[in-house]
Design a protein around this motif. Structure first.
Motif, PDB file in Angstrom:
ATOM      1  N   ILE A 180      27.412   0.668  15.057  1.00  0.00           N
ATOM      2  CA  ILE A 180      28.613  -0.203  15.589  1.00  0.00           C
ATOM      3  C   ILE A 180      29.716  -0.632  15.001  1.00  0.00           C
ATOM      4  O   ILE A 180      29.693  -0.944  13.846  1.00  0.00           O
ATOM      5  CB  ILE A 180      27.972  -1.536  16.345  1.00  0.00           C
ATOM      6  N   LEU A 181      30.992  -0.411  15.534  1.00  0.00           N
ATOM      7  CA  LEU A 181      32.322  -0.583  14.773  1.00  0.00           C
ATOM      8  C   LEU A 181      32.885  -1.723  15.414  1.00  0.00           C
ATOM      9  O   LEU A 181      33.023  -1.791  16.609  1.00  0.00           O
ATOM     10  CB  LEU A 181      33.418   0.520  15.065  1.00  0.00           C
ATOM     11  N   VAL A 182      33.333  -2.768  14.539  1.00  0.00           N
ATOM     12  CA  VAL A 182      33.970  -3.951  15.083  1.00  0.00           C
ATOM     13  C   VAL A 182      35.310  -4.139  14.443  1.00  0.00           C
ATOM     14  O   VAL A 182      35.339  -4.651  13.340  1.00  0.00           O
ATOM     15  CB  VAL A 182      33.185  -5.361  14.784  1.00  0.00           C
ATOM     16  N   PRO A 183      36.378  -3.714  15.173  1.00  0.00           N
ATOM     17  CA  PRO A 183      37.670  -3.480  14.468  1.00  0.00           C
ATOM     18  C   PRO A 183      38.199  -5.023  14.615  1.00  0.00           C
ATOM     19  O   PRO A 183      37.760  -5.711  15.732  1.00  0.00           O
ATOM     20  CB  PRO A 183      38.411  -2.856  15.274  1.00  0.00           C
ATOM     21  N   GLY A 184      39.093  -5.666  13.704  1.00  0.00           N
ATOM     22  CA  GLY A 184      39.524  -6.851  13.926  1.00  0.00           C
ATOM     23  C   GLY A 184      38.611  -7.883  13.549  1.00  0.00           C
ATOM     24  O   GLY A 184      38.380  -9.136  14.543  1.00  0.00           O
ATOM     25  N   ALA A 185      37.560  -7.749  12.629  1.00  0.00           N
ATOM     26  CA  ALA A 185      36.597  -8.464  12.168  1.00  0.00           C
ATOM     27  C   ALA A 185      36.732  -9.963  11.928  1.00  0.00           C
ATOM     28  O   ALA A 185      35.852 -10.709  11.762  1.00  0.00           O
ATOM     29  CB  ALA A 185      35.479  -7.583  11.499  1.00  0.00           C
ATOM     30  N   GLY A 186      38.164 -10.228  11.507  1.00  0.00           N
ATOM     31  CA  GLY A 186      38.406 -11.496  11.017  1.00  0.00           C
ATOM     32  C   GLY A 186      37.543 -12.209   9.885  1.00  0.00           C
ATOM     33  O   GLY A 186      37.356 -11.269   8.874  1.00  0.00           O
ATOM     34  N   LEU A 187      36.719 -12.978   9.853  1.00  0.00           N
ATOM     35  CA  LEU A 187      36.060 -13.393   8.789  1.00  0.00           C
ATOM     36  C   LEU A 187      34.449 -12.848   8.790  1.00  0.00           C
ATOM     37  O   LEU A 187      33.740 -13.409   8.120  1.00  0.00           O
ATOM     38  CB  LEU A 187      35.715 -15.121   8.882  1.00  0.00           C
ATOM     39  N   GLY A 188      34.054 -12.066   9.771  1.00  0.00           N
ATOM     40  CA  GLY A 188      33.062 -11.283   9.991  1.00  0.00           C
ATOM     41  C   GLY A 188      31.756 -11.781  10.649  1.00  0.00           C
ATOM     42  O   GLY A 188      30.758 -11.038  10.497  1.00  0.00           O
ATOM     43  N   ARG A 189      31.867 -12.987  11.304  1.00  0.00           N
ATOM     44  CA  ARG A 189      30.850 -13.456  11.649  1.00  0.00           C
ATOM     45  C   ARG A 189      29.937 -12.538  12.990  1.00  0.00           C
ATOM     46  O   ARG A 189      28.932 -12.525  13.228  1.00  0.00           O
ATOM     47  CB  ARG A 189      31.146 -14.858  12.371  1.00  0.00           C
ATOM     48  N   LEU A 190      31.111 -12.219  13.892  1.00  0.00           N
ATOM     49  CA  LEU A 190      30.451 -11.542  14.943  1.00  0.00           C
ATOM     50  C   LEU A 190      29.750  -9.997  14.373  1.00  0.00           C
ATOM     51  O   LEU A 190      28.709  -9.667  14.744  1.00  0.00           O
ATOM     52  CB  LEU A 190      31.688 -10.898  15.899  1.00  0.00           C
ATOM     53  N   ALA A 191      30.470  -9.470  13.454  1.00  0.00           N
ATOM     54  CA  ALA A 191      29.757  -8.293  12.895  1.00  0.00           C
ATOM     55  C   ALA A 191      28.520  -8.708  12.222  1.00  0.00           C
ATOM     56  O   ALA A 191      27.421  -7.871  12.205  1.00  0.00           O
ATOM     57  CB  ALA A 191      30.593  -7.616  11.886  1.00  0.00           C
ATOM     58  N   PHE A 192      28.417  -9.715  11.563  1.00  0.00           N
ATOM     59  CA  PHE A 192      27.148 -10.127  10.832  1.00  0.00           C
ATOM     60  C   PHE A 192      26.201 -10.484  11.787  1.00  0.00           C
ATOM     61  O   PHE A 192      24.979 -10.277  11.782  1.00  0.00           O
ATOM     62  CB  PHE A 192      27.408 -11.611  10.007  1.00  0.00           C
ATOM     63  N   ASP A 193      26.468 -11.300  13.102  1.00  0.00           N
ATOM     64  CA  ASP A 193      25.427 -11.450  14.065  1.00  0.00           C
ATOM     65  C   ASP A 193      24.931 -10.184  14.437  1.00  0.00           C
ATOM     66  O   ASP A 193      23.894  -9.913  15.088  1.00  0.00           O
ATOM     67  CB  ASP A 193      25.927 -12.205  14.924  1.00  0.00           C
ATOM     68  N   ILE A 194      25.664  -9.131  14.608  1.00  0.00           N
ATOM     69  CA  ILE A 194      25.340  -8.091  15.353  1.00  0.00           C
ATOM     70  C   ILE A 194      24.332  -7.257  14.218  1.00  0.00           C
ATOM     71  O   ILE A 194      23.186  -6.638  14.734  1.00  0.00           O
ATOM     72  CB  ILE A 194      26.553  -6.966  15.588  1.00  0.00           C
ATOM     73  N   THR A 201      26.322  -1.680  11.336  1.00  0.00           N
ATOM     74  CA  THR A 201      27.370  -2.377  11.913  1.00  0.00           C
ATOM     75  C   THR A 201      28.478  -2.127  10.507  1.00  0.00           C
ATOM     76  O   THR A 201      28.519  -2.495   9.248  1.00  0.00           O
ATOM     77  CB  THR A 201      27.465  -3.754  12.093  1.00  0.00           C
ATOM     78  N   GLN A 202      29.985  -1.945  11.009  1.00  0.00           N
ATOM     79  CA  GLN A 202      31.011  -1.937  10.148  1.00  0.00           C
ATOM     80  C   GLN A 202      32.169  -2.783  10.712  1.00  0.00           C
ATOM     81  O   GLN A 202      32.463  -2.520  11.770  1.00  0.00           O
ATOM     82  CB  GLN A 202      31.535  -0.398   9.917  1.00  0.00           C
ATOM     83  N   GLY A 203      32.584  -3.545  10.053  1.00  0.00           N
ATOM     84  CA  GLY A 203      33.678  -4.463  10.352  1.00  0.00           C
ATOM     85  C   GLY A 203      35.049  -3.858   9.894  1.00  0.00           C
ATOM     86  O   GLY A 203      34.934  -3.242   8.535  1.00  0.00           O
TER      87      GLY A 203
END
Length: 388
Positions: A180-194, A201-203
């Motif tokens: 799962i790719l998360v562009p615009g990950a910011g401080l990473g919480r969404l990518a971390f939750d995934i 997962t890659q932010g």
């Protein structure tokens, strides 16, 4: 079916000039963190000066402050001046937090000061850079505090629910094979939750301000509520009282960790188009999650094209966010602003099949006690790239 996103492959070698420019931006980000306290205290000093310019008879109408130690009225200080002093104390605390941890990579800022014996224009820290530092403090609240839980629920939970529906048949221990790719990950919480749900997962994040801060959270914070920040001290407008402006927020609400051993987690720095627009990323990802991201595009067609090409046949695109195009109105920047109906039409013409669509309200780095709140009516969808 749509096949190609650009006429030329963006896999050309990065030039020395580009590397030097990127290094200057990185160093300026470090410098901005280091200069936060001095810059912010200067702004408070101006407020004190402006208040001092008011006629004394009028200033005396402001109630006298009360000593926090004795509980007695201090006739020499009014509540506004006492609030300014309290703001300064909290700015210094924020400054210590920002200097002491996120930019613990050394004295990079010192190296950014001069290029070829003269101050380089790109190394000068201005008001816009300080806005980014203050924005990062608010991002800590959104992504990594208990106070931000409601905002995360409104924004991230629909994405998490969609992932759970799509992959409900896949056991946790086997989800690491799903990328799962998360562009615009910011401080990473969404990518971390995934990734905590077992998905590899890659932010991806372009802003060095965000990358520095996300690195600090994900790699240096060890226990819940380890740090205290004061994210609202810069907001003098739309405040009901001093307590709302001065109140602390503790971070993180949860200690980063607990990632399943079967899943990989990474954060990649760089421009989305440059990092993922090349041939090696074509068909590499099972899911792309764009959350408050697609409106950062200068050319929305390029974003849609790269999203299409990064997904495997049968891959899924989950989107949640508004269309507040970041470069609209900037004379020196390209900006193509499709409305939602037009954007979806283009995505469908490329070949995306929309399986779920709805509008959902959410806020972004909102102060729960502010007299002013912006609520976005966000577009949420789940779209699939057909099997070839």
């Amino acid at each position: 079916m749509f096949q190609h996103f650009l006429e030329e492959e963006p896999d050309a070698p990065v030039s020395a000039a580009d590397i030097a420019a990127e290094e200057r931006v990185y160093k300026k980000s470090i410098k901005a963190y280091n200069n936060y306290a001095a810059h912010s205290l200067a702004a408070v000093a101006k407020k004190r000066k402006d208040f001092g310019a008011v006629r004394l008879a009028l200033r005396r109408l402001v109630p006298a402050s009360v000593s926090a130690l004795s509980g007695e009225t201090d006739s020499d200080t009014n509540v506004f001046e006492a609030r300014l002093a309290a703001v300064e104390t909290r700015i210094r605390a924020n400054g210590a937090f920002l200097r002491g941890d996120p930019n613990a990579l050394g004295d990079a800022a010192a190296a950014a000061k001069r290029v070829a014996g003269r101050l380089h224009p790109e190394s000068v820290v201005g008001d816009s850079d300080m806005d980014k530092v203050r924005s990062t403090l608010r991002q800590f609240v959104r992504d990594w505090s208990g106070e931000g839980a409601k905002e995360r629920w409104d924004t991230y939970e629909p994405i998490m629910e969609a992932l759970e529906r799509i992959f409900a048949h896949v056991p946790l221990e086997e989800r690491g094979a799903i990328s799962i790719l998360v562009p615009g990950a910011g401080l990473g919480r969404l990518a971390f939750d995934i990734v905590r749900k077992g998905f590899t997962t890659q932010g991806n994040e372009f802003s060095f301000y965000m990358l520095i801060a996300s690195n600090f959270v994900l790699n240096s914070m060890k226990v819940p509520n380890q740090h205290t920040i004061y994210p609202w001290v810069h907001s003098f407008s739309n405040m009901q009282n001093a307590e709302h402006q001065l109140r602390p927020v503790t971070i993180p609400d949860t200690a980063p960790g607990g990632i399943p051993e079967t899943a990989d987690f990474s954060m990649v720095a760089g421009d989305f188009l440059e990092v993922y627009g090349g041939a090696k990323e074509r068909g590499a990802w099972d899911v792309l999650v764009s959350c408050y991201f697609i409106d950062t595009a200068k050319n929305i067609f390029e974003y849609l094209s790269v999203i299409w090409n990064t997904l495997k046949p049968g891959g899924t695109w989950i989107n949640h966010g508004p269309l507040l195009y970041h470069f609209e109105g900037m004379k020196s920047e390209m900006s193509v602003e499709l409305n939602l109906e037009e954007l979806k039409a283009v995505a469908k013409a490329m070949g995306f099949v929309f399986e779920e669509e709805r509008m959902m309200p959410s806020t972004y780095t909102s102060n729960e006690n502010s007299m002013l709140k912006y609520v976005y009516n966000c577009a949420f969808w789940v779209a699939r790239k057909p099997l070839e």
